[in-house]
Structure formats: structure tokens, C-alpha cells
Design a protein around this motif. Structure first.
Motif, PDB file in Angstrom:
ATOM      1  N   ARG A 196      -2.782   5.834   1.884  1.00 31.38           N
ATOM      2  CA  ARG A 196      -3.373   5.332   3.133  1.00 31.38           C
ATOM      3  C   ARG A 196      -3.726   6.499   4.057  1.00 31.38           C
ATOM      4  NH1 ARG A 196      -3.522   1.038   6.856  1.00 31.38           N
ATOM      5  NH2 ARG A 196      -3.092   1.667   8.995  1.00 31.38           N
ATOM      6  N   ALA A 197      -2.791   7.408   4.234  1.00 33.95           N
ATOM      7  CA  ALA A 197      -3.027   8.542   5.131  1.00 33.95           C
ATOM      8  C   ALA A 197      -4.171   9.416   4.624  1.00 33.95           C
ATOM      9  CB  ALA A 197      -1.753   9.359   5.279  1.00 33.95           C
ATOM     10  N   ASP A 198      -4.197   9.658   3.307  1.00 37.01           N
ATOM     11  CA  ASP A 198      -5.261  10.501   2.746  1.00 37.01           C
ATOM     12  C   ASP A 198      -6.625   9.843   2.910  1.00 37.01           C
ATOM     13  OD1 ASP A 198      -3.380  12.331   1.997  1.00 37.01           O
ATOM     14  OD2 ASP A 198      -3.300  11.727  -0.117  1.00 37.01           O
ATOM     15  N   ARG A 199      -6.684   8.540   2.692  1.00 34.23           N
ATOM     16  CA  ARG A 199      -7.972   7.844   2.780  1.00 34.23           C
ATOM     17  C   ARG A 199      -8.485   7.834   4.223  1.00 34.23           C
ATOM     18  NH1 ARG A 199     -12.200   8.028   0.832  1.00 34.23           N
ATOM     19  NH2 ARG A 199     -13.619   6.276   0.979  1.00 34.23           N
ATOM     20  N   ARG A 200      -7.590   7.616   5.176  1.00 33.00           N
ATOM     21  CA  ARG A 200      -7.997   7.618   6.585  1.00 33.00           C
ATOM     22  C   ARG A 200      -8.446   9.017   7.007  1.00 33.00           C
ATOM     23  NH1 ARG A 200      -6.230   3.037   9.619  1.00 33.00           N
ATOM     24  NH2 ARG A 200      -6.080   4.297  11.520  1.00 33.00           N
ATOM     25  N   SER A 201      -7.771  10.021   6.487  1.00 33.93           N
ATOM     26  CA  SER A 201      -8.170  11.388   6.808  1.00 33.93           C
ATOM     27  C   SER A 201      -9.555  11.697   6.242  1.00 33.93           C
ATOM     28  CB  SER A 201      -7.148  12.371   6.235  1.00 33.93           C
ATOM     29  OG  SER A 201      -7.551  13.702   6.446  1.00 33.93           O
ATOM     30  N   ALA A 209      -6.125   1.324   3.462  1.00 34.37           N
ATOM     31  CA  ALA A 209      -6.225   2.229   4.610  1.00 34.37           C
ATOM     32  C   ALA A 209      -6.649   1.517   5.886  1.00 34.37           C
ATOM     33  CB  ALA A 209      -7.233   3.341   4.303  1.00 34.37           C
ATOM     34  N   ALA A 266       0.836  -1.203   0.000  1.00 31.83           N
ATOM     35  CA  ALA A 266       0.000   0.000   0.000  1.00 31.83           C
ATOM     36  C   ALA A 266       0.868   1.249   0.000  1.00 31.83           C
ATOM     37  CB  ALA A 266      -0.915  -0.005   1.216  1.00 31.83           C
ATOM     38  N   ASP A 296      -7.077  -1.519   9.013  1.00 28.26           N
ATOM     39  CA  ASP A 296      -6.296  -2.313   9.956  1.00 28.26           C
ATOM     40  C   ASP A 296      -6.916  -3.686  10.183  1.00 28.26           C
ATOM     41  OD1 ASP A 296      -4.468  -0.073  10.828  1.00 28.26           O
ATOM     42  OD2 ASP A 296      -6.392   0.772  11.449  1.00 28.26           O
ATOM     43  N   THR A 342      -8.241   0.512  -2.542  1.00 28.84           N
ATOM     44  CA  THR A 342      -7.875   1.756  -1.859  1.00 28.84           C
ATOM     45  C   THR A 342      -8.349   1.737  -0.417  1.00 28.84           C
ATOM     46  OG1 THR A 342      -8.059   2.959  -3.945  1.00 28.84           O
ATOM     47  CG2 THR A 342      -8.070   4.265  -1.932  1.00 28.84           C
ATOM     48  N   LEU A 343      -9.552   1.250  -0.195  1.00 26.17           N
ATOM     49  CA  LEU A 343     -10.092   1.184   1.160  1.00 26.17           C
ATOM     50  C   LEU A 343      -9.321   0.174   2.005  1.00 26.17           C
ATOM     51  CD1 LEU A 343     -12.265   2.153   3.107  1.00 26.17           C
ATOM     52  CD2 LEU A 343     -13.764   0.370   2.228  1.00 26.17           C
TER      53      LEU A 343
END
Length: 367
Positions: free
Chosen positions: A179-184, A266, A174, A268, A262-263
């Protein structure tokens, strides 16, 4: 080796979506694919994905059980010089068998579902007719799991059924920035665990069971849950979340057309609370992404998720809630399970290996 795959439709979310993964691995396995859909679809994302991979796609635009389907399919197969036809789902099985018989080319059929609910006399007769037709006109039947093969044999089907589990394309590592953008975008805090469920929003997928479990979670648990997919239950699910104080701040609904990879990149943790399932592709994608899984012990799921790669639970809100709490609070265990899941994916469910196993079946039939 030129192989055509015949499906009822190429609408996203159906059992035929695996054809895109197969197309991505076909060249490396020495396969040249064609895809024929009996009906047309207004949602063309899957058609476009196949075409980007160089796979010719033909949508016949026919209604269900249109008498023109078999001759038009046969004409396409003849014109493209197809060596073998691979069919998916009953409508395509019937049409494909008739078309291939005209050209005297072999037919392979994949079983995608397990219909083990109680059936009335009419449904039992239809099921028996399909089995007889498959035995007479299909050179080889493929089951995607041991459970499915045993179910099919229990219906009185022949023993000549080979097991070839589905596969998915390896997404690779990934991208940390994505990852950071999607979580944000999902408003997931840096200390929160993000659990995702990617499944059609219909009754057999168990979304209502998951919401029951989420309402039973202890206050303060650092967990956010993203639900992706679409279906007839989505409005009801959104309404339930909006009116529940225990859910409204924890659950996010992802856009209907959000790309699953993409999901997952992001996430866990992956959740699967279905009430049935032959071989949910979402679980394979979760393993490919190196994610641990909490899943209900139904259908073929125990053949995919093991104690080394996730947590299997019985159907029930409290067992699901307990498993979610345990993994949310234990980051080391999540990492350990995710690493094992990734290794199992590469060994058992990676798309190139899947394509090569299919090619072995085709070679056997073509001599």
C-alpha cells in the motif's frame, strides 16, 4: 461436476473476466471448469490466469458467426465429456445452443447487460429473435440483478429467470508495505485521500462526468484521483487533464495493465460514475477491499451499494462533487462505510458462495 463456459473472447475488460474469479472458487464448490473462447486474443493475461488455476482453456480462433463454430464446439464438449454448457453473451448463446443440442446436454445462459436504449425496428426484431432462441434452446437463464430480470421480462421473455449476482474472490487484507509503495508511486501524500476509478474508458462509463465534478471541487481539498483502465476515450481524457489547471495536479492515470487489487489496496475511496451498468464488478472488488463507494444511481448499482456502504448520487457533476467532498473530509465515516461494505461483500458477493449458487442451478438441471 464438469461444466464448460463458452464466451466470445477472453480479452481483458469484457464481461467474461468474472470467469477467473469463478475458477478460483470452483474447486471448493465442487465444480470442474473448462473454458472455450470462440475468438482468440492477443492479450493473454486472462487466459494465463485461468491456466494457473488449473482450468483448461481452448481458443477456437474463429471470426464472428463462423459456421464452423458449432461443430467444433460440439466436438470439444464431447471429447471433454462435459455435462452442462454455460454460455455468456449473444454470440456464445447461439453457438452454444447449437452445439449442446447435438450432444443433448443442457445449456445455461447468463445475461450480462441491460439494453434499454431506444431501438429501431431492426434491433427490436433481433432482440426478439434472441429471446425466442433462448427460451427454446436454453434450460435456464440467469440474471445478475433484480433490475436486469425485470428489464428482461419487460421484453416479453419468460418468467423462468433465476437471479444469481456475480461474485469475486476475497483478496484478504492489504499488505501495508505494498500500500505504501503504491501510494508513493502515485505521488499521494500521507495526508491525502486517494480515490480510484477502475473502468473501461468508453463513453458509457462517465469519465467525462467525473472530470467535470473534479473541476468543481474546492481548492485545497486533500484528494488525489487515480484513473485505471483503457479504451477509446483514454487519449482524450489524458489531453483534457493535461490542459486543465484544476485537474493536472489532482488526477493520475494508472498503467493500462495495473492489477486492480493492488490499486484498491492503496485506495481510501472508490468512484463509479457510469451512466449505465448491470452489475459493475469494480464495486464488488471495492467492497471486498473494505472501501466506501461514491456511485451514480443507475442500473443495478443500488442493489450493490447501499446507504450503509457508500453514497449514491444522481447523474450530475455537482452531486458527485458534493459526495466526494463529504467523504474526503470525514475519515470516520469512510471507515464506517468501508467496514460495512466488507461485511456485505462476505455475505452476498464472495466467490465461493457465488459458485455454490451456480452449482445448485446445475444440479437442478442435471437431476
Amino acid at each position: 461436476m464438469k461444466i464448460a463456459h463458452l464466451v466470445p473472447t477472453l480479452h481483458p475488460g469484457g464481461t467474461e473476466t468474472g470467469l477467473v474469479d469463478l475458477a478460483g472458487a470452483a474447486r471448493e464448490a465442487g465444480l470442474e471448469l473448462e473454458v472455450i473462447a470462440l475468438a482468440a486474443t492477443s492479450e493473454t493475461s486472462q487466459v494465463s490466469a485461468l491456466q494457473r488455476l488449473g482450468v483448461p482453456v481452448t481458443e477456437l480462433g474463429l471470426a464472428r458467426w463462423d459456421p464452423r463454430a458449432a461443430p467444433r464446439t460440439a466436438a470439444l464438449l464431447r471429447g471433454r465429456r462435459v455435462q452442462l454448457l454455460h454460455t455468456h453473451l449473444p454470440a456464445a448463446d447461439v453457438v452454444g445452443s447449437a452445439a449442446a443440442a447435438r450432444l443433448r446436454i443442457p445449456v445455461v445462459s447468463t445475461l450480462h447487460r441491460i439494453h434499454d436504449q431506444p431501438a429501431d425496428r431492426g434491433n427490436r426484431l433481433k432482440r426478439s429473435a434472441k429471446i425466442v432462441a433462448r427460451q427454446r434452446f436454453t434450460a435456464r437463464t440467469i440474471a445478475i440483478s433484480q433490475v436486469q430480470r425485470e428489464w428482461y421480462r419487460g421484453l416479453g421473455a419468460g418468467s423462468d429467470v433465476v437471479i444469481i449476482p456475480n461474485g469475486v474472490v476475497d483478496p484478504g487484507p492489504a499488505d501495508p508495505d505494498v500500500r505504501a509503495d503504491r501510494r508513493s508511486a502515485l505521488e499521494v501524500g500521507p495526508r491525502e485521500v486517494l480515490a480510484v476509478m477502475i473502468a473501461p474508458m468508453r463513453r458509457d462509463q462517465g469519465h467525462e462526468l467525473l472530470l467535470d465534478a473534479l473541476e468543481a471541487l474546492p481548492d485545497g481539498l486533500p484528494l488525489a484521483v487515480a484513473l485505471a483502465g483503457d479504451g477509446p476515450l483514454r487519449p482524450w481524457l489524458e489531453s483534457r487533464v493535461d490542459t486543465s489547471p484544476d485537474l493536472v495536479d489532482r488526477v493520475r492515470f494508472v498503467h493500462r495493465h495495473q492489477e486492480p487489487s493492488t490499486l484498491l489496496g492503496a485506495a481510501d475511496l472508490v468512484l463509479h460514475t457510469g451512466r449505465a451498468g448491470a452489475a459493475p464488478t469494480t464495486l464488488l472488488r471495492a467492497m471486498a477491499a473494505g472501501l466506501p463507494i461514491v456511485a451514480t444511481r443507475v442500473g443495478n448499482v443500488p442493489e450493490i451499494v447501499t446507504a450503509a456502504t457508500g453514497v449514491l448520487v444522481p447523474l450530475g457533476a455537482q452531486p458527485i462533487a458534493d459526495a466526494i467532498v463529504a467523504l474526503t473530509e470525514d475519515g470516520a465515516r469512510r471507515e464506517r462505510l468501508g467496514t460495512a461494505a466488507r461485511a456485505r461483500f462476505l455475505a452476498e458477493f464472495e466467490a465461493v458462495g457465488w459458485a455454490r449458487r451456480l452449482r445448485a442451478v446445475y444440479e437442478d438441471l442435471l437431476g
